[in-house]
Design a protein around this motif. Structure first.
Motif, PDB file in Angstrom:
ATOM      1  N   ARG A 140      35.022 -22.060   8.745  1.00 56.30           N
ATOM      2  CA  ARG A 140      35.745 -22.823   9.766  1.00 56.30           C
ATOM      3  C   ARG A 140      37.014 -23.453   9.229  1.00 56.30           C
ATOM      4  NH1 ARG A 140      31.242 -25.557  13.667  1.00 56.30           N
ATOM      5  NH2 ARG A 140      29.946 -23.734  13.800  1.00 56.30           N
ATOM      6  N   PHE A 157      40.963 -24.048   9.345  1.00 54.00           N
ATOM      7  CA  PHE A 157      41.865 -24.060  10.488  1.00 54.00           C
ATOM      8  C   PHE A 157      42.813 -22.874  10.366  1.00 54.00           C
ATOM      9  CE2 PHE A 157      40.918 -28.689   9.918  1.00 54.00           C
ATOM     10  CZ  PHE A 157      40.046 -28.745  10.982  1.00 54.00           C
ATOM     11  N   PRO A 158      42.788 -21.951  11.320  1.00 58.11           N
ATOM     12  CA  PRO A 158      43.556 -20.713  11.157  1.00 58.11           C
ATOM     13  C   PRO A 158      45.067 -20.931  11.208  1.00 58.11           C
ATOM     14  CG  PRO A 158      42.469 -20.759  13.298  1.00 58.11           C
ATOM     15  CD  PRO A 158      41.970 -21.948  12.538  1.00 58.11           C
ATOM     16  N   HIS A 159      45.505 -22.072  11.749  1.00 59.47           N
ATOM     17  CA  HIS A 159      46.950 -22.296  11.853  1.00 59.47           C
ATOM     18  C   HIS A 159      47.513 -23.022  10.647  1.00 59.47           C
ATOM     19  CE1 HIS A 159      44.987 -25.908  13.283  1.00 59.47           C
ATOM     20  NE2 HIS A 159      46.130 -26.572  13.238  1.00 59.47           N
ATOM     21  N   THR A 181      34.250 -33.720  11.529  1.00 63.85           N
ATOM     22  CA  THR A 181      33.591 -34.086  10.269  1.00 63.85           C
ATOM     23  C   THR A 181      34.603 -34.475   9.208  1.00 63.85           C
ATOM     24  OG1 THR A 181      33.556 -31.835   9.364  1.00 63.85           O
ATOM     25  CG2 THR A 181      31.678 -32.484  10.696  1.00 63.85           C
ATOM     26  N   LEU A 182      35.858 -34.056   9.369  1.00 66.08           N
ATOM     27  CA  LEU A 182      36.897 -34.430   8.403  1.00 66.08           C
ATOM     28  C   LEU A 182      37.563 -35.752   8.790  1.00 66.08           C
ATOM     29  CD1 LEU A 182      38.356 -30.877   7.852  1.00 66.08           C
ATOM     30  CD2 LEU A 182      37.124 -32.236   6.179  1.00 66.08           C
ATOM     31  N   MET A 209      47.472 -13.437  15.290  1.00 68.79           N
ATOM     32  CA  MET A 209      46.754 -13.604  14.026  1.00 68.79           C
ATOM     33  C   MET A 209      46.303 -15.043  13.805  1.00 68.79           C
ATOM     34  SD  MET A 209      49.878 -13.500  11.353  1.00 68.79           S
ATOM     35  CE  MET A 209      51.047 -14.839  11.280  1.00 68.79           C
ATOM     36  N   MET A 210      46.891 -15.972  14.542  1.00 70.20           N
ATOM     37  CA  MET A 210      46.499 -17.358  14.342  1.00 70.20           C
ATOM     38  C   MET A 210      45.246 -17.722  15.116  1.00 70.20           C
ATOM     39  SD  MET A 210      50.040 -19.427  14.193  1.00 70.20           S
ATOM     40  CE  MET A 210      49.298 -20.487  15.364  1.00 70.20           C
ATOM     41  N   ARG A 211      44.802 -16.782  15.928  1.00 65.53           N
ATOM     42  CA  ARG A 211      43.613 -17.122  16.711  1.00 65.53           C
ATOM     43  C   ARG A 211      42.368 -17.069  15.846  1.00 65.53           C
ATOM     44  NH1 ARG A 211      45.149 -13.689  22.051  1.00 65.53           N
ATOM     45  NH2 ARG A 211      46.596 -15.207  22.896  1.00 65.53           N
ATOM     46  N   ALA A 248      34.677 -29.043  12.986  1.00 66.46           N
ATOM     47  CA  ALA A 248      35.153 -29.163  11.606  1.00 66.46           C
ATOM     48  C   ALA A 248      36.116 -30.344  11.490  1.00 66.46           C
ATOM     49  CB  ALA A 248      35.826 -27.857  11.171  1.00 66.46           C
ATOM     50  N   PRO A 266      47.963 -26.761  18.445  1.00 61.16           N
ATOM     51  CA  PRO A 266      48.495 -25.627  17.675  1.00 61.16           C
ATOM     52  C   PRO A 266      47.721 -24.333  17.904  1.00 61.16           C
ATOM     53  CG  PRO A 266      47.894 -27.453  16.208  1.00 61.16           C
ATOM     54  CD  PRO A 266      47.615 -27.908  17.603  1.00 61.16           C
ATOM     55  N   LEU A 267      46.393 -24.423  18.049  1.00 61.61           N
ATOM     56  CA  LEU A 267      45.626 -23.193  18.257  1.00 61.61           C
ATOM     57  C   LEU A 267      45.879 -22.613  19.646  1.00 61.61           C
ATOM     58  CD1 LEU A 267      42.166 -23.862  16.565  1.00 61.61           C
ATOM     59  CD2 LEU A 267      44.048 -22.458  15.768  1.00 61.61           C
ATOM     60  N   PHE A 291      30.448 -25.409   6.652  1.00 62.62           N
ATOM     61  CA  PHE A 291      29.781 -24.563   7.630  1.00 62.62           C
ATOM     62  C   PHE A 291      29.526 -23.182   7.052  1.00 62.62           C
ATOM     63  CE2 PHE A 291      32.189 -27.736   9.923  1.00 62.62           C
ATOM     64  CZ  PHE A 291      31.326 -28.156  10.906  1.00 62.62           C
ATOM     65  N   TYR A 300      31.265 -31.530   5.591  1.00 60.60           N
ATOM     66  CA  TYR A 300      30.406 -30.505   6.184  1.00 60.60           C
ATOM     67  C   TYR A 300      30.959 -29.139   5.790  1.00 60.60           C
ATOM     68  CZ  TYR A 300      26.957 -29.193   9.786  1.00 60.60           C
ATOM     69  OH  TYR A 300      25.852 -28.728  10.463  1.00 60.60           O
ATOM     70  N   GLY A 318      33.946 -24.661  17.209  1.00 57.64           N
ATOM     71  CA  GLY A 318      33.945 -24.672  15.741  1.00 57.64           C
ATOM     72  C   GLY A 318      35.048 -25.487  15.093  1.00 57.64           C
ATOM     73  N   PRO A 319      36.322 -25.193  15.367  1.00 57.84           N
ATOM     74  CA  PRO A 319      37.401 -25.946  14.709  1.00 57.84           C
ATOM     75  C   PRO A 319      37.376 -27.437  15.067  1.00 57.84           C
ATOM     76  CG  PRO A 319      38.264 -24.011  15.828  1.00 57.84           C
ATOM     77  CD  PRO A 319      36.830 -24.131  16.223  1.00 57.84           C
ATOM     78  N   TYR A 352      44.266 -31.711   5.214  1.00 56.31           N
ATOM     79  CA  TYR A 352      43.770 -32.221   6.498  1.00 56.31           C
ATOM     80  C   TYR A 352      42.656 -33.241   6.266  1.00 56.31           C
ATOM     81  CZ  TYR A 352      42.449 -32.177  11.427  1.00 56.31           C
ATOM     82  OH  TYR A 352      42.202 -32.537  12.727  1.00 56.31           O
ATOM     83  N   ARG A 402      37.964 -28.734   0.884  1.00 56.95           N
ATOM     84  CA  ARG A 402      38.405 -29.536   2.022  1.00 56.95           C
ATOM     85  C   ARG A 402      37.392 -30.648   2.314  1.00 56.95           C
ATOM     86  NH1 ARG A 402      39.001 -26.755   7.915  1.00 56.95           N
ATOM     87  NH2 ARG A 402      36.743 -26.719   7.680  1.00 56.95           N
ATOM     88  N   ALA A 403      36.100 -30.294   2.262  1.00 57.70           N
ATOM     89  CA  ALA A 403      35.057 -31.292   2.514  1.00 57.70           C
ATOM     90  C   ALA A 403      35.066 -32.376   1.435  1.00 57.70           C
ATOM     91  CB  ALA A 403      33.691 -30.614   2.586  1.00 57.70           C
ATOM     92  N   HIS A 416      43.263 -16.203   7.001  1.00 57.73           N
ATOM     93  CA  HIS A 416      42.882 -14.811   7.253  1.00 57.73           C
ATOM     94  C   HIS A 416      43.246 -13.887   6.093  1.00 57.73           C
ATOM     95  CE1 HIS A 416      47.137 -14.535   8.535  1.00 57.73           C
ATOM     96  NE2 HIS A 416      47.017 -13.283   8.196  1.00 57.73           N
TER      97      HIS A 416
END
Lengths: 226, 363
Positions: free
Chosen positions: B90, B92-94, A127-128, A223-225, A124, A142-143, B86, B84, A120-121, B103, B151-152, B137
């Motif tokens: 999606r 980025f969690p970090h 596409t960016l 929590m970053m996961r 994403a 980082p992940l 989703f 895109y 997924g990431p 980004y 972001r898109a 989160h």
């Protein structure tokens, strides 16, 4: 306190662990990435091979390495052919042994981190406008950071405690291949319990501190996961 | 909606994945929302992923003068200027919200065009100001999707792909985000492909519709044609509905009714609409909320009566018929019992009156 011979053993142990961990992180990254992504039917076999040092007696591993590194073994013959030093009973030989011995402790946390993040990431990021290398540096690393911390510390700590493999392929050469665990064994053999206590205490505290670091890091980064 | 050969999006893709086989050929205009509509498993998401380059497919994709893939070349995903969104956001969690927005902006697809969507603009449009320093989160589902849309947009795409962006949201957040999407649609000249299986979202947002089923394109065309064509499954649904474009006239405070114009007809909607006189609005009218009379009724409580011509009539089930009606300003659907249709001798070409029991702004 620690005498110079013991300090030397400690220094060699730390060098061995640091170098092995560095090599493992470099080699383990593509291996773990492949294992986390592949749909190849070879995956179970490679998974099993990587996990083998977890269950195999270190002496068995050491025995095969000794054969391989000996003058008639493939590794030994190779070293002789390129005009290098024989690997058995050398520090370089110990590094090779440690890398194999601690492989699962580095590959498995990395593999876990890579599969956990999923596609997924990365999709994403693509596409960016992020290319392959960019995606690796800006998203995957980082992940996977908690995974790298775990892998690094476990690989280091596990190599610290290496005994069987070292004894088989490294022997007990002071200043070259004599590591802490072997030194402790020697002290007990010669009934120098005081010095054995001291070295054992050092190893115990060091290992505890390292594991504590892993668990703290994992708690902090959970929590970053994704 | 016509698309000449040089503008707009042209897709002709074939994709095989195990037993699943997708074949889709369609065009979309250079601006406006094209909904990819169909039941789950129809291949909607696969189609979107193939257009983005995330799923390898055979065929060709061209937008304007740029080919993304054809016989000679295949652009990898990161070189295709798509935004895109989703289903699951999606983010980025970090990275915090600002980091996520930047980004896409730092890697933006088109550095040459003037920036309609600079950072401040996107933040204002999607009301992200208060969220910038938060981590993903810490956001609600709706907030995450707003960030994902921002972001898109900030990656300056030539095509916006949205894969059921509302599917994971509750009704409240869905309504809120639909408002943002509609706002976005008004303010941008960006072509959008919007995957959905919710007819109300399609009715509210889409200009054009591509109907997909089991990997095949059934039909495509202007949204109201697709909704009201009796040979397509949409008109057979129990929630079959048409979309009318009307012009807001004024608000009657004495009765709390809003007046809108459909051609020369005046229609009334309950409550006050948030619109200015002259604004074009879309109304979604359910087929089951329309009844037909041969003569214009007087002495009825129904306010909205529109003269219509019957275009086509089809049995929906043994009890009911679905009737396609031309108002002169768009098609309507009416659902009547077969008994009534027989009693009134309804037939195509006939002039009748449609009584609209209720209607609403979709969404």
């Amino acid at each position: 306190m620690l005498n110079s011979a013991d300090l030397q053993a400690l220094a060699i142990t730390l060098q061995l662990a640091a170098l092995s961990t560095a090599v493992l992180l470099v080699l383990g990254t593509p291996l773990a990435w492949w294992l986390a992504r592949t749909r190849s039917h070879w995956k179970p076999a490679i998974d099993a091979l990587v996990a083998l040092p977890l269950v195999l007696p270190p002496t068995v591993l050491g025995f095969y390495l000794l054969i391989a590194m000996g003058p008639d073994g493939p590794l030994g013959a190779f070293m002789t052919a390129i005009g290098g030093q024989p690997l058995a009973f050398s520090f370089a030989g110990l590094v090779i042994g440690s890398v194999i011995y601690s492989l699962p402790f580095v590959v498995q946390p990395l593999q876990d981190a890579f599969s956990r993040m999923g596609q997924g990431p990365l999709d994403a990021a693509a596409t960016l406008g992020a290319g392959r290398m960019d995606r690796w540096l800006s998203v995957v690393l980082p992940l996977a950071r908690p995974g790298y911390i775990t892998a690094g510390v476990l690989g280091f700590a596990h190599t610290l405690g290496e005994f069987g493999v070292v004894l088989m392929i490294g022997g007990n050469i002071p200043g070259s291949t004599r590591v802490l665990s072997v030194a402790i064994y020697d002290h007990v053999e010669t009934l120098e319990y005081g010095r054995a206590h001291l070295l054992s205490g050092v190893l115990l505290l060091l290992s505890f501190a390292l594991l504590l670091a892993v668990y703290r890091a994992n708690r902090r980064f959970r929590m970053m996961r994704p | 909606m016509s698309t000449d050969n040089r503008s707009g999006l042209h897709v002709d893709l074939q994709l095989t994945r195990g037993p699943f086989n997708l074949q889709a050929k369609f065009s979309a205009a250079a601006a406006g929302v094209t909904a990819i509509f169909g039941p789950s498993g129809a291949g909607k998401s696969s189609l979107l992923q193939a257009i983005a380059g995330l799923l390898p497919a055979q065929g060709s994709i061209r937008i304007g003068n740029h080919s993304w893939q054809d016989e000679q070349q295949y652009l990898p995903a990161h070189r295709r200027p798509v935004g895109y969104v989703f289903q699951d956001g999606r983010l980025f969690p970090h990275l915090n919200v600002r980091g996520n927005l930047e980004y896409g902006m730092r890697r933006r697809h088109n550095t040459a065009v003037p920036t309609d969507y600079d950072f401040a603009h996107a933040v204002a449009l999607l009301r992200l100001g208060e969220l910038l320093e938060r981590m993903p989160h810490q956001l609600s589902g709706g907030e995450q999707q707003r960030v994902a849309i921002g972001r898109a947009l900030l990656s300056k795409p030539a095509l916006l792909l949205m894969d059921e962006p509302l599917a994971s949201l509750d009704a409240g957040h869905k309504r809120e985000l639909l408002g943002y999407l509609q706002n976005l649609q008004h303010k941008s000249a960006l072509p959008v492909l919007y995957v959905s299986h919710a007819p109300d979202e399609v009715a509210r947002l889409a200009d054009h519709l591509v109907l997909l089923d089991k990997g095949r394109k059934l039909a495509d065309g202007p949204v109201n044609d697709m909704l009201t064509r009796l040979d397509l499954p949409l008109s057979l649904d129990s929630d079959a509905a048409a979309v009318l474009s009307v012009t807001y006239t004024d608000y009657d405070s004495a009765f709390d009714l809003s007046r809108v114009a459909l051609g020369s007809n005046t229609l009334y909607l309950p409550g006050r609409l948030s619109a200015a006189p002259g604004d074009t609005l879309r109304l979604r009218v359910l087929a089951r909320d329309i009844s037909l009379t041969i003569e214009r009724q007087t002495g009825t409580s129904i306010l909205n009566i529109v003269p219509v011509r019957i275009v086509e009539l089809r049995e929906q089930n043994p009890a009911q018929c679905i009737v396609r009606l031309d108002t002169g300003n768009g098609m309507l659907l009416a659902c009547v019992t077969r008994k009534s249709a027989t009693a009134l001798q309804l037939d195509s070409g006939q002039q009748v009156y449609a009584q609209i029991k209720s209607m609403a702004l979709p969404g």
